[in-house]
Design a protein around this motif. Structure first.
Motif, PDB file in Angstrom:
ATOM      1  N   GLU A   1     -15.615 -19.926  10.508  1.00  0.00           N
ATOM      2  CA  GLU A   1     -16.619 -18.931  10.115  1.00  0.00           C
ATOM      3  C   GLU A   1     -17.434 -18.475  11.320  1.00  0.00           C
ATOM      4  OE1 GLU A   1     -19.001 -20.678   7.038  1.00  0.00           O
ATOM      5  OE2 GLU A   1     -17.324 -20.774   5.638  1.00  0.00           O
ATOM      6  N   TYR A   2     -17.756 -19.420  12.186  1.00  0.00           N
ATOM      7  CA  TYR A   2     -18.541 -19.103  13.380  1.00  0.00           C
ATOM      8  C   TYR A   2     -17.782 -18.133  14.291  1.00  0.00           C
ATOM      9  CZ  TYR A   2     -20.798 -19.690  17.892  1.00  0.00           C
ATOM     10  OH  TYR A   2     -21.404 -19.451  19.087  1.00  0.00           O
ATOM     11  N   ILE A   3     -16.510 -18.415  14.559  1.00  0.00           N
ATOM     12  CA  ILE A   3     -15.703 -17.543  15.425  1.00  0.00           C
ATOM     13  C   ILE A   3     -15.497 -16.189  14.762  1.00  0.00           C
ATOM     14  CG2 ILE A   3     -13.445 -17.249  16.529  1.00  0.00           C
ATOM     15  CD1 ILE A   3     -13.393 -20.326  16.921  1.00  0.00           C
ATOM     16  N   MET A   4     -15.315 -16.175  13.449  1.00  0.00           N
ATOM     17  CA  MET A   4     -15.165 -14.907  12.729  1.00  0.00           C
ATOM     18  C   MET A   4     -16.450 -14.076  12.824  1.00  0.00           C
ATOM     19  SD  MET A   4     -12.114 -14.646  11.751  1.00  0.00           S
ATOM     20  CE  MET A   4     -12.279 -13.193  10.755  1.00  0.00           C
ATOM     21  N   GLU A   5     -17.600 -14.738  12.789  1.00  0.00           N
ATOM     22  CA  GLU A   5     -18.869 -14.017  12.934  1.00  0.00           C
ATOM     23  C   GLU A   5     -18.963 -13.368  14.320  1.00  0.00           C
ATOM     24  OE1 GLU A   5     -23.708 -14.758  12.781  1.00  0.00           O
ATOM     25  OE2 GLU A   5     -22.369 -16.397  12.230  1.00  0.00           O
ATOM     26  N   MET A   6     -18.544 -14.108  15.350  1.00  0.00           N
ATOM     27  CA  MET A   6     -18.545 -13.546  16.701  1.00  0.00           C
ATOM     28  C   MET A   6     -17.571 -12.366  16.784  1.00  0.00           C
ATOM     29  SD  MET A   6     -18.912 -16.782  19.295  1.00  0.00           S
ATOM     30  CE  MET A   6     -19.517 -15.812  20.673  1.00  0.00           C
ATOM     31  N   SER A   7     -16.412 -12.512  16.185  1.00  0.00           N
ATOM     32  CA  SER A   7     -15.412 -11.446  16.175  1.00  0.00           C
ATOM     33  C   SER A   7     -15.935 -10.214  15.434  1.00  0.00           C
ATOM     34  CB  SER A   7     -14.128 -11.962  15.527  1.00  0.00           C
ATOM     35  OG  SER A   7     -13.156 -10.959  15.494  1.00  0.00           O
ATOM     36  N   ASN A   8     -16.660 -10.433  14.349  1.00  0.00           N
ATOM     37  CA  ASN A   8     -17.234  -9.340  13.575  1.00  0.00           C
ATOM     38  C   ASN A   8     -18.255  -8.559  14.416  1.00  0.00           C
ATOM     39  OD1 ASN A   8     -17.811  -7.734  11.287  1.00  0.00           O
ATOM     40  ND2 ASN A   8     -19.482  -9.094  10.716  1.00  0.00           N
ATOM     41  N   LEU A   9     -19.081  -9.272  15.172  1.00  0.00           N
ATOM     42  CA  LEU A   9     -20.043  -8.600  16.049  1.00  0.00           C
ATOM     43  C   LEU A   9     -19.312  -7.764  17.098  1.00  0.00           C
ATOM     44  CD1 LEU A   9     -22.723 -11.395  16.581  1.00  0.00           C
ATOM     45  CD2 LEU A   9     -23.000  -9.256  15.327  1.00  0.00           C
ATOM     46  N   ALA A  10     -18.229  -8.309  17.651  1.00  0.00           N
ATOM     47  CA  ALA A  10     -17.431  -7.569  18.642  1.00  0.00           C
ATOM     48  C   ALA A  10     -16.830  -6.312  18.011  1.00  0.00           C
ATOM     49  CB  ALA A  10     -16.337  -8.467  19.220  1.00  0.00           C
TER      50      ALA A  10
ATOM     51  N   MET B   1     -13.087 -14.492  23.833  1.00  0.00           N
ATOM     52  CA  MET B   1     -12.666 -15.894  23.817  1.00  0.00           C
ATOM     53  C   MET B   1     -13.553 -16.729  24.738  1.00  0.00           C
ATOM     54  SD  MET B   1      -8.575 -15.794  23.221  1.00  0.00           S
ATOM     55  CE  MET B   1      -8.433 -17.428  23.783  1.00  0.00           C
ATOM     56  N   HIS B   2     -13.882 -16.201  25.898  1.00  0.00           N
ATOM     57  CA  HIS B   2     -14.744 -16.949  26.817  1.00  0.00           C
ATOM     58  C   HIS B   2     -16.168 -17.054  26.266  1.00  0.00           C
ATOM     59  CE1 HIS B   2     -12.040 -17.917  30.076  1.00  0.00           C
ATOM     60  NE2 HIS B   2     -11.468 -16.743  29.855  1.00  0.00           N
TER      61      HIS B   2
ATOM     62  N   LEU C   1      -6.873 -19.599  19.103  1.00  0.00           N
ATOM     63  CA  LEU C   1      -8.050 -20.354  19.514  1.00  0.00           C
ATOM     64  C   LEU C   1      -8.758 -20.924  18.288  1.00  0.00           C
ATOM     65  CD1 LEU C   1     -10.004 -21.052  21.963  1.00  0.00           C
ATOM     66  CD2 LEU C   1     -11.334 -19.115  21.168  1.00  0.00           C
ATOM     67  N   MET C   2      -8.920 -20.098  17.273  1.00  0.00           N
ATOM     68  CA  MET C   2      -9.576 -20.535  16.049  1.00  0.00           C
ATOM     69  C   MET C   2      -8.815 -21.697  15.410  1.00  0.00           C
ATOM     70  SD  MET C   2     -10.883 -18.051  12.944  1.00  0.00           S
ATOM     71  CE  MET C   2     -10.329 -16.661  13.844  1.00  0.00           C
ATOM     72  N   SER C   3      -7.512 -21.562  15.346  1.00  0.00           N
ATOM     73  CA  SER C   3      -6.684 -22.602  14.748  1.00  0.00           C
ATOM     74  C   SER C   3      -6.817 -23.922  15.509  1.00  0.00           C
ATOM     75  CB  SER C   3      -5.225 -22.147  14.739  1.00  0.00           C
ATOM     76  OG  SER C   3      -4.385 -23.170  14.292  1.00  0.00           O
ATOM     77  N   HIS C   4      -6.764 -23.851  16.837  1.00  0.00           N
ATOM     78  CA  HIS C   4      -6.894 -25.064  17.663  1.00  0.00           C
ATOM     79  C   HIS C   4      -8.290 -25.680  17.506  1.00  0.00           C
ATOM     80  CE1 HIS C   4      -3.011 -24.828  19.593  1.00  0.00           C
ATOM     81  NE2 HIS C   4      -3.233 -23.565  19.930  1.00  0.00           N
ATOM     82  N   TYR C   5      -9.315 -24.842  17.432  1.00  0.00           N
ATOM     83  CA  TYR C   5     -10.669 -25.364  17.268  1.00  0.00           C
ATOM     84  C   TYR C   5     -10.869 -26.008  15.909  1.00  0.00           C
ATOM     85  CZ  TYR C   5     -13.151 -24.269  21.533  1.00  0.00           C
ATOM     86  OH  TYR C   5     -13.593 -24.269  22.819  1.00  0.00           O
TER      87      TYR C   5
END
Length: 154
Positions: A58-67, A83-84, A113-117
């Motif tokens: 959810e956190y990474i998706m939120e960052m992706s949504n902002l992008a 990603m960085h 990246l999301m999957s690995h995290y």
């Protein structure tokens, strides 16, 4: 048929102005709003820190949504940069994972990246629960020993 003028522009066009000048004023007004929104979104994205309250996906998706919102405002961040930003925003207990990613030749997509995290987060949670279990088991053994010694000395 008479059209209504938006409240923000009410009274801003005089009889001497033409429609082209009025449209230019409207464009400038909305350009200012877009710049402010762009700045706010970018500041939020850059300052985000993962605190472990939600799951990592959810956190990474939120960052992706902002992008994505920034991209809609014509400020496109490459996937590598995003990603960085994700890597930088994660807490120290993901340090080993960050080093592992940075030493690889392969580049991952954001989904990889999301999957690995997610896997790493699950591993860390298992390790924590095993650690808690071992700690509580160890404390119970100490209590039993202390209790047995105290009973034997009376």
């Amino acid at each position: 048929m008479k059209r209504s003028i938006p409240e923000a522009f009410h009274g801003s066009i005089s009889e001497g102005e033409n429609a082209k000048e009025f449209i230019d004023e409207i464009e400038q007004y909305f350009a200012k709003i877009e710049k402010a929104e762009m700045s706010n979104l970018l500041a939020k994205l850059i300052s985000m820190k993962y605190k472990g309250k939600s799951n990592i996906r959810e956190y990474i998706m939120e960052m992706s949504n902002l992008a994505s919102k920034l991209k809609a405002l014509k400020l496109e961040l490459g996937e590598d940069l995003l990603m960085h930003l994700v890597l930088i925003s994660l807490p120290a207990h993901f340090g080993q994972f960050k080093v592992s990613y940075n030493t690889q030749k392969d580049k991952w997509s954001l989904n990889e990246l999301m999957s690995h995290y997610v896997q790493e987060e699950e591993r860390l949670q298992r390790d924590r629960s095993e650690s808690v279990h071992l700690s509580s088991t160890s404390q119970n053994k100490k209590r039993k020993k202390t209790k047995g010694v105290a009973e034997g000395s009376s």
